[in-house]
Motif scaffolding. Structure first.
Motif, PDB file in Angstrom:
ATOM      1  N   GLU A 168     -35.896  94.726  77.610  1.00  0.00           N
ATOM      2  CA  GLU A 168     -36.608  94.744  78.883  1.00  0.00           C
ATOM      3  C   GLU A 168     -36.274  95.944  79.766  1.00  0.00           C
ATOM      4  OE1 GLU A 168     -35.514  91.016  80.604  1.00  0.00           O
ATOM      5  OE2 GLU A 168     -33.436  91.603  80.975  1.00  0.00           O
ATOM      6  N   MET A 169     -35.060  96.525  79.637  1.00  0.00           N
ATOM      7  CA  MET A 169     -34.745  97.671  80.501  1.00  0.00           C
ATOM      8  C   MET A 169     -34.196  98.885  79.779  1.00  0.00           C
ATOM      9  SD  MET A 169     -31.200  98.056  80.984  1.00  0.00           S
ATOM     10  CE  MET A 169     -31.242  99.082  82.428  1.00  0.00           C
ATOM     11  N   GLY A 170     -34.012  98.789  78.435  1.00  0.00           N
ATOM     12  CA  GLY A 170     -33.746  99.981  77.654  1.00  0.00           C
ATOM     13  C   GLY A 170     -32.304 100.395  77.499  1.00  0.00           C
ATOM     14  N   ALA A 171     -31.352  99.547  77.891  1.00  0.00           N
ATOM     15  CA  ALA A 171     -29.952  99.900  77.662  1.00  0.00           C
ATOM     16  C   ALA A 171     -29.667  99.878  76.167  1.00  0.00           C
ATOM     17  CB  ALA A 171     -29.035  98.926  78.386  1.00  0.00           C
ATOM     18  N   PRO A 172     -28.983 100.894  75.627  1.00  0.00           N
ATOM     19  CA  PRO A 172     -28.691 100.912  74.196  1.00  0.00           C
ATOM     20  C   PRO A 172     -27.905  99.685  73.748  1.00  0.00           C
ATOM     21  CG  PRO A 172     -28.342 103.073  75.134  1.00  0.00           C
ATOM     22  CD  PRO A 172     -28.574 102.141  76.290  1.00  0.00           C
ATOM     23  N   ALA A 173     -28.090  99.302  72.486  1.00  0.00           N
ATOM     24  CA  ALA A 173     -27.570  98.042  71.969  1.00  0.00           C
ATOM     25  C   ALA A 173     -26.070  97.880  72.199  1.00  0.00           C
ATOM     26  CB  ALA A 173     -27.897  97.926  70.482  1.00  0.00           C
ATOM     27  N   THR A 174     -25.282  98.932  71.936  1.00  0.00           N
ATOM     28  CA  THR A 174     -23.835  98.828  72.102  1.00  0.00           C
ATOM     29  C   THR A 174     -23.472  98.575  73.557  1.00  0.00           C
ATOM     30  OG1 THR A 174     -23.505 100.326  70.233  1.00  0.00           O
ATOM     31  CG2 THR A 174     -21.641 100.005  71.719  1.00  0.00           C
ATOM     32  N   MET A 175     -24.078  99.328  74.463  1.00  0.00           N
ATOM     33  CA  MET A 175     -23.796  99.138  75.879  1.00  0.00           C
ATOM     34  C   MET A 175     -24.287  97.769  76.353  1.00  0.00           C
ATOM     35  SD  MET A 175     -25.489 100.789  79.197  1.00  0.00           S
ATOM     36  CE  MET A 175     -24.824 100.478  80.826  1.00  0.00           C
ATOM     37  N   SER A 176     -25.459  97.346  75.895  1.00  0.00           N
ATOM     38  CA  SER A 176     -25.987  96.046  76.306  1.00  0.00           C
ATOM     39  C   SER A 176     -25.032  94.921  75.959  1.00  0.00           C
ATOM     40  CB  SER A 176     -27.346  95.786  75.644  1.00  0.00           C
ATOM     41  OG  SER A 176     -28.364  96.533  76.242  1.00  0.00           O
ATOM     42  N   ARG A 177     -24.444  95.005  74.774  1.00  0.00           N
ATOM     43  CA  ARG A 177     -23.545  93.946  74.339  1.00  0.00           C
ATOM     44  C   ARG A 177     -22.168  94.059  74.987  1.00  0.00           C
ATOM     45  NH1 ARG A 177     -23.506  95.269  69.481  1.00  0.00           N
ATOM     46  NH2 ARG A 177     -21.553  96.448  69.558  1.00  0.00           N
ATOM     47  N   ASP A 178     -21.572  95.265  74.922  1.00  0.00           N
ATOM     48  CA  ASP A 178     -20.181  95.442  75.313  1.00  0.00           C
ATOM     49  C   ASP A 178     -19.973  95.556  76.818  1.00  0.00           C
ATOM     50  OD1 ASP A 178     -19.756  95.449  72.610  1.00  0.00           O
ATOM     51  OD2 ASP A 178     -19.297  97.589  72.452  1.00  0.00           O
ATOM     52  N   VAL A 179     -21.016  95.919  77.552  1.00  0.00           N
ATOM     53  CA  VAL A 179     -20.852  96.142  78.987  1.00  0.00           C
ATOM     54  C   VAL A 179     -21.842  95.304  79.802  1.00  0.00           C
ATOM     55  CG1 VAL A 179     -20.741  97.871  80.815  1.00  0.00           C
ATOM     56  CG2 VAL A 179     -20.052  98.483  78.491  1.00  0.00           C
ATOM     57  N   GLN A 180     -23.142  95.499  79.560  1.00  0.00           N
ATOM     58  CA  GLN A 180     -24.138  94.805  80.372  1.00  0.00           C
ATOM     59  C   GLN A 180     -24.009  93.286  80.256  1.00  0.00           C
ATOM     60  OE1 GLN A 180     -26.760  95.715  82.409  1.00  0.00           O
ATOM     61  NE2 GLN A 180     -27.303  97.829  81.964  1.00  0.00           N
ATOM     62  N   ALA A 181     -24.075  92.753  79.042  1.00  0.00           N
ATOM     63  CA  ALA A 181     -23.973  91.305  78.868  1.00  0.00           C
ATOM     64  C   ALA A 181     -22.557  90.811  79.136  1.00  0.00           C
ATOM     65  CB  ALA A 181     -24.423  90.922  77.462  1.00  0.00           C
ATOM     66  N   ASP A 182     -21.579  91.567  78.682  1.00  0.00           N
ATOM     67  CA  ASP A 182     -20.184  91.152  78.846  1.00  0.00           C
ATOM     68  C   ASP A 182     -19.802  91.005  80.311  1.00  0.00           C
ATOM     69  OD1 ASP A 182     -17.522  90.724  77.416  1.00  0.00           O
ATOM     70  OD2 ASP A 182     -16.995  92.274  78.880  1.00  0.00           O
ATOM     71  N   ALA A 183     -20.483  91.737  81.204  1.00  0.00           N
ATOM     72  CA  ALA A 183     -20.187  91.604  82.633  1.00  0.00           C
ATOM     73  C   ALA A 183     -20.422  90.176  83.117  1.00  0.00           C
ATOM     74  CB  ALA A 183     -21.044  92.574  83.444  1.00  0.00           C
ATOM     75  N   GLY A 184     -21.377  89.481  82.507  1.00  0.00           N
ATOM     76  CA  GLY A 184     -21.612  88.099  82.895  1.00  0.00           C
ATOM     77  C   GLY A 184     -20.409  87.220  82.647  1.00  0.00           C
ATOM     78  N   LEU A 185     -19.677  87.505  81.579  1.00  0.00           N
ATOM     79  CA  LEU A 185     -18.468  86.747  81.286  1.00  0.00           C
ATOM     80  C   LEU A 185     -17.284  87.249  82.095  1.00  0.00           C
ATOM     81  CD1 LEU A 185     -17.032  84.606  79.596  1.00  0.00           C
ATOM     82  CD2 LEU A 185     -16.687  86.348  77.821  1.00  0.00           C
ATOM     83  N   GLY A 186     -17.141  88.570  82.210  1.00  0.00           N
ATOM     84  CA  GLY A 186     -16.012  89.125  82.953  1.00  0.00           C
ATOM     85  C   GLY A 186     -15.990  88.681  84.405  1.00  0.00           C
ATOM     86  N   HIS A 187     -17.142  88.743  85.063  1.00  0.00           N
ATOM     87  CA  HIS A 187     -17.191  88.300  86.461  1.00  0.00           C
ATOM     88  C   HIS A 187     -16.935  86.795  86.575  1.00  0.00           C
ATOM     89  CE1 HIS A 187     -18.300  92.092  88.155  1.00  0.00           C
ATOM     90  NE2 HIS A 187     -19.419  92.178  87.471  1.00  0.00           N
ATOM     91  N   LEU A 188     -17.465  86.033  85.631  1.00  0.00           N
ATOM     92  CA  LEU A 188     -17.271  84.586  85.672  1.00  0.00           C
ATOM     93  C   LEU A 188     -15.794  84.226  85.578  1.00  0.00           C
ATOM     94  CD1 LEU A 188     -18.075  81.635  85.551  1.00  0.00           C
ATOM     95  CD2 LEU A 188     -18.784  81.966  83.165  1.00  0.00           C
ATOM     96  N   LEU A 189     -15.086  84.833  84.641  1.00  0.00           N
ATOM     97  CA  LEU A 189     -13.659  84.529  84.504  1.00  0.00           C
ATOM     98  C   LEU A 189     -12.871  84.936  85.748  1.00  0.00           C
ATOM     99  CD1 LEU A 189     -13.121  85.608  80.779  1.00  0.00           C
ATOM    100  CD2 LEU A 189     -13.461  83.292  81.689  1.00  0.00           C
ATOM    101  N   ALA A 190     -13.258  86.057  86.364  1.00  0.00           N
ATOM    102  CA  ALA A 190     -12.579  86.488  87.592  1.00  0.00           C
ATOM    103  C   ALA A 190     -12.862  85.531  88.742  1.00  0.00           C
ATOM    104  CB  ALA A 190     -13.010  87.905  87.953  1.00  0.00           C
ATOM    105  N   PHE A 191     -14.092  85.017  88.824  1.00  0.00           N
ATOM    106  CA  PHE A 191     -14.413  84.048  89.877  1.00  0.00           C
ATOM    107  C   PHE A 191     -13.663  82.734  89.659  1.00  0.00           C
ATOM    108  CE2 PHE A 191     -18.464  86.447  90.861  1.00  0.00           C
ATOM    109  CZ  PHE A 191     -18.152  86.693  92.189  1.00  0.00           C
ATOM    110  N   ILE A 192     -13.517  82.322  88.409  1.00  0.00           N
ATOM    111  CA  ILE A 192     -12.742  81.109  88.131  1.00  0.00           C
ATOM    112  C   ILE A 192     -11.309  81.274  88.640  1.00  0.00           C
ATOM    113  CG2 ILE A 192     -11.695  79.770  86.261  1.00  0.00           C
ATOM    114  CD1 ILE A 192     -14.327  80.139  84.700  1.00  0.00           C
ATOM    115  N   GLU A 193     -10.708  82.421  88.353  1.00  0.00           N
ATOM    116  CA  GLU A 193      -9.348  82.683  88.825  1.00  0.00           C
ATOM    117  C   GLU A 193      -9.283  82.692  90.351  1.00  0.00           C
ATOM    118  OE1 GLU A 193      -5.917  86.189  88.536  1.00  0.00           O
ATOM    119  OE2 GLU A 193      -7.627  86.204  87.165  1.00  0.00           O
TER     120      GLU A 193
END
Length: 480
Positions: free
Chosen positions: A91-116
């Motif tokens: 939908e927005m053209g981020a390369p596959a590696t970045m989409s997985r390792d950074v763009q999507a992973d941010a959803g988990l990284g922020h969630l874990l930080a908010f839990i803490e």
């Protein structure tokens, strides 16, 4: 062909009241990959009503109950990371590696930080004067997120609302509905009560404005352009709701002669080009100490010429296309302004890269571009370009570097490269920006993110991000 014709309201996938549709396009080829139904004011009313009813019970839940739901959401997020990444690439053209390792992973990284952060948050405390201070959820929140970091921004708004006991209505960018749809599925799978989270697709002037004006919405959180942020603030003013804004940037990158020049210049170029330059905190103005200016330009040119542009569906560290045709034309216009305005073109320039394969030649790819000898009166110095376009200028003294860095309407981020720790701290103290990056180091998940001046107000992430969704209540000690 993907069809998105259901909104998530009150725990169910429902048919919108509106019948207006728009195409979903993929920027790599400009081909249509789906159809999205856009909501209207009636859809917003329906979602806000569900959130308002849900708040009566969800706002009274214990921290332990909310933490359990968030931990379950973390499990679901891990399971769906690949799905999120594929959606973002389409939908927005981020390369596959970045989409997985950074763009999507941010959803988990922020969630874990908010839990803490929630684990550490004292929702009630006794003040030194004996009064009881309570931190309570603000109510129904309207959340508007952009297309450039879709899951990152959804997480930074939805999670603190759910963590504090608030309820919400999310309006994601209408241009990136695929990842938002998956996120709603994740919320549902995690077991959040009906009405706590609601999703309405639509455009800013219709759905965004209806949310901002709605009398039952207690808070608006918006990420996007400064112009649109001003509109949200105006729409919210009549009901005196809280408004938090994360807006644009024109971030300076100060290169002092005593830094590791080769490393820091290459990092600076890569940082500007990352996400195809479509990041509000990108280091887009490079300020170089004059004694190393010529060498810095050589390194920067080499870095730009080495930057690969390619198919976002493929793995790798290349950059993908710009998001859409409107953004492509804006970036082309700004490159032409740079040339016409007297800046020296160091690398790149107008048009598409010349080596694109045939199936990508209709996509919104641009040439990574660098201008040097740029001066503060030039448009490319002052205006946010939101593409892989770097401007470089020399400075003579530390005072001049700080003055040039602060010569902007924005204040989201600033970057300092030096081998002198004392100078790094001294310069950082004087830079008018919400986040300072030193020698290639960025802040981690859980640190507050936001800006000074026209880059917005409020902070996202961690403890500060929770506080934006809380009200404070004071009661005196009980006495007969």
């Amino acid at each position: 062909m993907i069809t998105i014709d259901k909104f998530y309201i009150d725990g169910q996938w429902v048919t919108p009241r509106s019948a207006t549709t728009m195409p979903i396009l993929t920027p790599a080829t400009n081909a249509q990959i789906g159809v999205l139904t856009l909501g209207n004011g009636a859809d917003v009313d329906r979602a806000v009503a569900a959130a308002r009813v849900a708040f009566d019970s969800y706002g009274m839940t214990s921290k332990a109950e909310r933490l359990a739901l968030l931990r379950r959401l973390a499990e679901v997020t891990r399971e769906r990371l690949d799905d999120l990444a594929r959606a973002i690439t389409m939908e927005m053209g981020a390369p596959a590696t970045m989409s997985r390792d950074v763009q999507a992973d941010a959803g988990l990284g922020h969630l874990l930080a908010f839990i803490e952060a929630l684990e550490e948050l004292e929702e009630e405390e006794t003040l030194s004067n004996g009064d009881l201070l309570s931190r309570e959820p603000i109510g129904v929140c309207g959340l508007i997120t952009p297309w450039n970091w879709p899951v990152n921004q959804i997480a930074l708004k939805v999670i603190p609302a759910l963590a504090t006991g608030a309820t919400c209505v999310l309006k994601p960018s209408e241009h990136t509905p695929l990842s938002a749809q998956i996120y709603a599925e994740m919320i549902d799978q995690a077991g959040f009560p009906a009405g706590v989270f609601n999703l309405v697709h639509g455009d800013g002037p219709t759905v965004g404005a209806a949310l901002s004006r709605h009398p039952d919405v207690a808070m608006m959180s918006f990420t996007g352009s400064t112009r649109a942020g001003s509109a949200v603030s105006r729409d919210a003013a009549d009901t005196v709701k809280r408004v938090t804004l994360e807006l644009g940037g024109k971030s300076p990158n100060l290169i002092f002669a005593d830094c590791d020049l080769e490393t820091r210049i290459r990092e600076g170029v890569a940082g500007c080009f990352y996400n195809t330059g479509q990041s509000c905190d990108a280091p887009t103005r490079m300020l170089v100490e004059r004694s190393v200016y010529d060498r810095a330009l050589q390194i920067a040119r080499q870095a730009a010429e080495a930057q690969e542009v390619g198919d976002p569906a493929e793995e790798g560290d290349h950059i993908g296309p710009l998001f859409d045709g409107i953004q492509y034309e804006r970036v082309q216009k700004m490159i032409r302004k740079g040339i016409d305005g007297g800046a020296r073109l160091l690398a790149g320039g107008p048009g598409r890269p010349g080596d694109l394969p045939p199936h990508l030649q209709s996509g919104w790819f641009v040439r990574p571009t660098i201008f040097c000898d740029v001066t503060p009166e030039m448009a490319i110095w002052r205006e946010e370009i939101f593409g892989p376009v770097l401007v470089i200028t020399p400075f003579d003294t530390e005072e001049e570097a700080i003055a040039l860095a602060n010569d902007t309407d924005y204040g989201l981020a600033a970057y300092v490269q030096t081998g002198d720790e004392i100078r790094a701290r001294r310069v950082a103290r004087r830079l008018r920006a919400g986040g300072i990056h030193v020698n290639g180091r960025d802040a981690g998940y859980g640190s507050p993110f936001g800006g000074f001046k026209q880059s917005g107000n409020g902070r996202e992430g961690g403890r500060a991000g929770l506080e934006d969704y809380l009200e404070m209540k004071v009661c005196p000690p009980f006495a007969n």
